[in-house]
Design a protein around this motif. Structure first.
Motif, PDB file in Angstrom:
ATOM      1  N   GLY A  63      24.400  96.373  40.423  1.00  0.00           N
ATOM      2  CA  GLY A  63      23.915  95.462  41.466  1.00  0.00           C
ATOM      3  C   GLY A  63      24.869  94.326  41.733  1.00  0.00           C
ATOM      4  N   SER A  64      24.374  93.097  41.718  1.00  0.00           N
ATOM      5  CA  SER A  64      25.176  91.925  42.054  1.00  0.00           C
ATOM      6  C   SER A  64      26.168  91.548  40.958  1.00  0.00           C
ATOM      7  N   GLY A  65      25.905  91.932  39.728  1.00  0.00           N
ATOM      8  CA  GLY A  65      26.731  91.473  38.618  1.00  0.00           C
ATOM      9  C   GLY A  65      26.491  90.012  38.257  1.00  0.00           C
ATOM     10  N   GLN A  66      25.468  89.392  38.851  1.00  0.00           N
ATOM     11  CA  GLN A  66      25.155  88.000  38.544  1.00  0.00           C
ATOM     12  C   GLN A  66      24.399  87.901  37.216  1.00  0.00           C
ATOM     13  N   GLN A  67      24.149  86.676  36.782  1.00  0.00           N
ATOM     14  CA  GLN A  67      23.450  86.437  35.517  1.00  0.00           C
ATOM     15  C   GLN A  67      22.068  87.083  35.547  1.00  0.00           C
ATOM     16  N   SER A  68      21.761  87.820  34.484  1.00  0.00           N
ATOM     17  CA  SER A  68      20.523  88.592  34.460  1.00  0.00           C
ATOM     18  C   SER A  68      19.299  87.713  34.182  1.00  0.00           C
ATOM     19  N   VAL A  69      18.162  88.163  34.693  1.00  0.00           N
ATOM     20  CA  VAL A  69      16.863  87.534  34.468  1.00  0.00           C
ATOM     21  C   VAL A  69      15.927  88.592  33.920  1.00  0.00           C
ATOM     22  N   THR A  70      15.205  88.241  32.858  1.00  0.00           N
ATOM     23  CA  THR A  70      14.266  89.158  32.238  1.00  0.00           C
ATOM     24  C   THR A  70      12.976  88.397  31.936  1.00  0.00           C
ATOM     25  N   SER A  71      12.032  89.054  31.293  1.00  0.00           N
ATOM     26  CA  SER A  71      10.913  88.327  30.678  1.00  0.00           C
ATOM     27  C   SER A  71      10.947  88.620  29.188  1.00  0.00           C
ATOM     28  N   PHE A  72      10.648  87.592  28.406  1.00  0.00           N
ATOM     29  CA  PHE A  72      10.956  87.567  26.975  1.00  0.00           C
ATOM     30  C   PHE A  72       9.672  87.425  26.170  1.00  0.00           C
ATOM     31  N   PRO A  73       9.551  88.153  25.035  1.00  0.00           N
ATOM     32  CA  PRO A  73       8.280  88.166  24.316  1.00  0.00           C
ATOM     33  C   PRO A  73       7.996  86.935  23.459  1.00  0.00           C
ATOM     34  N   ASN A  74       9.041  86.235  22.989  1.00  0.00           N
ATOM     35  CA  ASN A  74       8.824  85.146  22.036  1.00  0.00           C
ATOM     36  C   ASN A  74       8.573  83.818  22.745  1.00  0.00           C
ATOM     37  N   ASN A 127      13.581  98.070  42.442  1.00  0.00           N
ATOM     38  CA  ASN A 127      13.020  97.074  43.355  1.00  0.00           C
ATOM     39  C   ASN A 127      14.086  96.014  43.673  1.00  0.00           C
ATOM     40  N   LEU A 128      13.702  94.874  44.172  1.00  0.00           N
ATOM     41  CA  LEU A 128      14.650  93.815  44.496  1.00  0.00           C
ATOM     42  C   LEU A 128      15.150  93.143  43.221  1.00  0.00           C
ATOM     43  N   GLU A 129      16.459  93.038  43.086  1.00  0.00           N
ATOM     44  CA  GLU A 129      17.020  92.388  41.903  1.00  0.00           C
ATOM     45  C   GLU A 129      16.699  90.897  41.918  1.00  0.00           C
ATOM     46  N   VAL A 130      16.373  90.344  40.758  1.00  0.00           N
ATOM     47  CA  VAL A 130      16.233  88.903  40.553  1.00  0.00           C
ATOM     48  C   VAL A 130      17.304  88.487  39.559  1.00  0.00           C
ATOM     49  N   SER A 131      18.062  87.465  39.913  1.00  0.00           N
ATOM     50  CA  SER A 131      19.188  87.033  39.085  1.00  0.00           C
ATOM     51  C   SER A 131      19.178  85.519  38.961  1.00  0.00           C
ATOM     52  N   CYS A 132      20.194  84.975  38.290  1.00  0.00           N
ATOM     53  CA  CYS A 132      20.485  83.550  38.335  1.00  0.00           C
ATOM     54  C   CYS A 132      21.842  83.376  38.986  1.00  0.00           C
ATOM     55  N   PHE A 133      21.961  82.346  39.835  1.00  0.00           N
ATOM     56  CA  PHE A 133      23.130  82.187  40.699  1.00  0.00           C
ATOM     57  C   PHE A 133      23.447  80.709  40.864  1.00  0.00           C
ATOM     58  N   GLY A 134      24.739  80.420  41.114  1.00  0.00           N
ATOM     59  CA  GLY A 134      25.136  79.090  41.569  1.00  0.00           C
ATOM     60  C   GLY A 134      25.367  78.101  40.441  1.00  0.00           C
ATOM     61  N   SER A 135      25.210  76.819  40.776  1.00  0.00           N
ATOM     62  CA  SER A 135      25.471  75.722  39.844  1.00  0.00           C
ATOM     63  C   SER A 135      24.793  74.473  40.391  1.00  0.00           C
ATOM     64  N   GLU A 136      25.015  73.352  39.730  1.00  0.00           N
ATOM     65  CA  GLU A 136      24.433  72.089  40.203  1.00  0.00           C
ATOM     66  C   GLU A 136      24.795  71.820  41.661  1.00  0.00           C
ATOM     67  N   SER A 137      26.021  72.175  42.048  1.00  0.00           N
ATOM     68  CA  SER A 137      26.499  71.870  43.400  1.00  0.00           C
ATOM     69  C   SER A 137      26.489  73.080  44.329  1.00  0.00           C
ATOM     70  N   GLU A 138      26.049  74.222  43.836  1.00  0.00           N
ATOM     71  CA  GLU A 138      26.057  75.444  44.647  1.00  0.00           C
ATOM     72  C   GLU A 138      24.674  76.081  44.641  1.00  0.00           C
ATOM     73  N   SER A 139      24.030  76.074  45.795  1.00  0.00           N
ATOM     74  CA  SER A 139      22.705  76.678  45.942  1.00  0.00           C
ATOM     75  C   SER A 139      22.553  77.103  47.399  1.00  0.00           C
ATOM     76  N   ASP A 140      21.864  78.227  47.614  1.00  0.00           N
ATOM     77  CA  ASP A 140      21.649  78.675  48.984  1.00  0.00           C
ATOM     78  C   ASP A 140      20.216  79.151  49.157  1.00  0.00           C
ATOM     79  N   THR A 141      19.902  79.706  50.325  1.00  0.00           N
ATOM     80  CA  THR A 141      18.514  80.076  50.614  1.00  0.00           C
ATOM     81  C   THR A 141      18.016  81.222  49.732  1.00  0.00           C
ATOM     82  N   GLY A 142      18.929  81.929  49.069  1.00  0.00           N
ATOM     83  CA  GLY A 142      18.513  82.952  48.126  1.00  0.00           C
ATOM     84  C   GLY A 142      17.836  82.385  46.886  1.00  0.00           C
TER      85      GLY A 142
END
Length: 216
Positions: A63-74, A127-142
């Motif tokens: 997919g995007s190769g961006q930082q992965s997002v999951t759900s965690f049990p602990n 389904n639609l990928e959910v990731s983490c993206f950007g930085s303090e100074s980089e954010s978009d409508t995604g």
């Protein structure tokens, strides 16, 4: 538990800037009447599986190769904290309550990237990928998510059932029993789906909850 929460509150408030308040204004709370305000640091619990929304500095291998997002049990994992931020360009400020229908952003506390989605396919379910993206100074409508409260509540509170709908794709933040077996072994896939399902429901669980700003 008081010391870890105090340390977390101090870290967050220093990161937000001195003009927003002091460490004494932050508090950990357990009451369902506690309001979620901008600046709150929270773990989002998937209602059905009880896993927490999670990210870490590991990219998707597809997919995007961006930082992965999951759900965690602990429950006690530090990579599951998210800071509730407003949409840029609005008058919203730290301490303001958040009404149903409001567009928000969620910033991953440890890596400072934003919860993000787009049209790439998620690794397990397609389904639609959910990731983490950007930085303090980089954010978009995604990075924009619309808060939708289930039931009669008008403003977001702790332990209240909510959906988060991605603005660009219309996908609802979703998780399920399908788990990764390699890099994120035992963690569930998080993705976006465009229809309302029981697995779209999340609740604000553990966190550092900031007090509501008093109107002047």
């Amino acid at each position: 538990m008081a010391l870890p929460f105090f340390a977390l509150a101090l870290f967050v408030l220093l990161g937000l800037g001195s003009d927003h308040g002091s460490a004494s204004s932050a508090h950990a709370a357990n009451s369902e009447e506690v309001q979620i305000t901008y600046g709150t640091v929270v773990k989002l619990m998937h209602e059905r599986t009880k896993f927490r929304l999670h990210s870490h500095d590991v990219p998707y291998g597809s997919g995007s190769g961006q930082q992965s997002v999951t759900s965690f049990p602990n429950v006690d994992d530090s990579n599951s904290y998210w800071i509730v931020r407003p949409q840029p360009g609005t008058s919203a400020k730290q301490g303001d309550t958040i009404k149903s229908g409001t567009i928000i952003r969620l910033q991953h506390m440890k890596t400072r990237k934003w919860l993000h989605s787009h049209l790439h396919a998620s690794p397990i379910s397609g389904n639609l990928e959910v990731s983490c993206f950007g930085s303090e100074s980089e954010s978009d409508t995604g990075d924009y998510w619309r808060l939708l409260i289930e039931g009669s509540g008008k403003t977001w509170k702790q332990d209240q059932r909510v959906r988060l709908q991605h603005v660009d794709t219309s996908g609802y933040l979703h998780s399920h029993d399908k788990k990764y077996t390699r890099i994120a072994g035992g963690q569930q896939e998080v993705c976006g789906v465009r229809d309302k399902r029981a697995d779209n429901i999340w609740l604000a669980a553990e966190g550092v909850y900031l007090p509501v700003t008093e109107s002047k």
